[in-house]
Design a protein around this motif. Sequence first.
Motif, PDB file in Angstrom:
ATOM      1  N   VAL A 174       0.855  -1.181   0.000  1.00 13.34           N
ATOM      2  CA  VAL A 174       0.000   0.000   0.000  1.00 13.34           C
ATOM      3  C   VAL A 174       0.895   1.237   0.000  1.00 13.34           C
ATOM      4  O   VAL A 174       1.687   1.429   0.925  1.00 13.34           O
ATOM      5  CB  VAL A 174      -0.939   0.030   1.219  1.00 13.34           C
ATOM      6  N   LEU A 175       0.763   2.050  -1.038  1.00 18.29           N
ATOM      7  CA  LEU A 175       1.492   3.322  -1.100  1.00 18.29           C
ATOM      8  C   LEU A 175       0.560   4.426  -0.612  1.00 18.29           C
ATOM      9  O   LEU A 175      -0.574   4.545  -1.082  1.00 18.29           O
ATOM     10  CB  LEU A 175       1.942   3.627  -2.523  1.00 18.29           C
ATOM     11  N   ARG A 176       1.048   5.224   0.338  1.00 15.98           N
ATOM     12  CA  ARG A 176       0.220   6.282   0.924  1.00 15.98           C
ATOM     13  C   ARG A 176       0.839   7.641   0.594  1.00 15.98           C
ATOM     14  O   ARG A 176       1.621   8.194   1.377  1.00 15.98           O
ATOM     15  CB  ARG A 176       0.101   6.082   2.428  1.00 15.98           C
ATOM     16  N   PRO A 177       0.512   8.222  -0.573  1.00 11.38           N
ATOM     17  CA  PRO A 177       1.057   9.538  -0.927  1.00 11.38           C
ATOM     18  C   PRO A 177       0.391  10.647  -0.110  1.00 11.38           C
ATOM     19  O   PRO A 177      -0.811  10.598   0.159  1.00 11.38           O
ATOM     20  CB  PRO A 177       0.708   9.691  -2.416  1.00 11.38           C
ATOM     21  N   PHE A 178       1.193  11.634   0.270  1.00 10.82           N
ATOM     22  CA  PHE A 178       0.620  12.868   0.787  1.00 10.82           C
ATOM     23  C   PHE A 178       0.205  13.709  -0.422  1.00 10.82           C
ATOM     24  O   PHE A 178       0.323  13.255  -1.567  1.00 10.82           O
ATOM     25  CB  PHE A 178       1.615  13.550   1.722  1.00 10.82           C
ATOM     26  N   ASN A 179      -0.337  14.883  -0.221  1.00  9.57           N
ATOM     27  CA  ASN A 179      -1.030  15.609  -1.296  1.00  9.57           C
ATOM     28  C   ASN A 179      -0.178  15.759  -2.545  1.00  9.57           C
ATOM     29  O   ASN A 179       0.864  16.407  -2.520  1.00  9.57           O
ATOM     30  CB  ASN A 179      -1.458  16.987  -0.783  1.00  9.57           C
ATOM     31  N   THR A 180      -0.644  15.174  -3.630  1.00  9.73           N
ATOM     32  CA  THR A 180       0.075  15.216  -4.904  1.00  9.73           C
ATOM     33  C   THR A 180      -0.484  16.335  -5.768  1.00  9.73           C
ATOM     34  O   THR A 180      -1.684  16.598  -5.780  1.00  9.73           O
ATOM     35  CB  THR A 180      -0.058  13.862  -5.626  1.00  9.73           C
ATOM     36  N   PHE A 181       0.400  17.003  -6.511  1.00  5.04           N
ATOM     37  CA  PHE A 181      -0.041  18.066  -7.417  1.00  5.04           C
ATOM     38  C   PHE A 181       0.799  18.020  -8.690  1.00  5.04           C
ATOM     39  O   PHE A 181       1.855  17.383  -8.731  1.00  5.04           O
ATOM     40  CB  PHE A 181       0.106  19.445  -6.749  1.00  5.04           C
ATOM     41  N   GLY A 182       0.320  18.728  -9.721  1.00  4.09           N
ATOM     42  CA  GLY A 182       1.079  18.815 -10.963  1.00  4.09           C
ATOM     43  C   GLY A 182       0.176  18.935 -12.170  1.00  4.09           C
ATOM     44  O   GLY A 182      -1.053  19.072 -12.050  1.00  4.09           O
ATOM     45  N   PRO A 183       0.756  18.887 -13.373  1.00  4.00           N
ATOM     46  CA  PRO A 183      -0.023  18.931 -14.607  1.00  4.00           C
ATOM     47  C   PRO A 183      -1.067  17.824 -14.652  1.00  4.00           C
ATOM     48  O   PRO A 183      -0.860  16.728 -14.141  1.00  4.00           O
ATOM     49  CB  PRO A 183       1.044  18.728 -15.695  1.00  4.00           C
TER      50      PRO A 183
END
Length: 327
Positions: A174-183
Amino acid sequence: MGKAVLVTGAGGFIGSHLTERLARLGHRVRALVRYNGRDDRGWLDDLPSDILAEIEVHRGDLKDPDAVARAVEGRELVFHLGALIAIPYSYQNPFDVVQTNVVGTAHVLDACRRSSVLERVVLTSTSEVYGTAQYVPIDEKHPVRGQSPYAATKIAADALGESYHRSFGTPVSVLRPFNTFGPRQSARAIIPTIISQALTRPVVKLGRLDPRRDLTYVKDTAEAFVSIAGCDAALGKVVNVGRGSDVTIGELVERIGAILGKPIEVETQDDRVRPSASEVERLQAGTALAESLWDWRPRYSLDDGLAETVAWIRDHLDRFRPDEYTT
């Protein structure tokens, strides 16, 4: 060696970046996208033509177990990113979010359990499952708290993944990313909301400016998916990824203004404010586990990622409706 790979939610923001990255690495990528009558494949249609030509597109719905089983068939790696992710939408339509995020994940896991060739399934979690930080940095031992229906569905999906690993030996990470942003991110997220409004109107309308977020550039998040899939030590584990530092929404507005070369005037609107007990006040990633498992390091600074995002949104303003509140 290229693997036979499935990406669910491949037409979405992070999913399209991961799909592109996997194809560039030489994997044989199958993309599951939700069927619609317009044959709209989401952000996949924006990929370079040579990359798109290498991708096998399957149309279906996570709520249909047969469609999911056909998509999983013959895949060695499964990246499950498909979900309904907007928190305001989860207030309005919680049952829809449960059906997609919980039942849909169960369909993916069960199809993976029955596969004879599967090597790894990577589930996508979210830092929202932690709720407001009880301590920072937030490590994987931090308690989880469903402060929105969306967060609750992701807690349930993560628990299903753990249960399938423990009960059936399904090779789950399980990958738990924090807030991701971008194009390619829509205006339902804070950074595109700020940028698209700032580029088109004198006043930017937002909710609260004091919550703090740990913001990770999407290319770093996509690389984390690739890394965890190849990390045997991550089997059966939940792993955070993020930059490890946070900023307030107000500070984020100032940084974007500096990139645009102008101050940004902000007007706070009540309808953009979460219910008080549902607002997540602070998120800051603890990434020691990812660092120890595969030497995790984000390559993009916040300002570098913001600059690339500003440039992309400026070139794609026709994709946004700055005068409307996108939920």
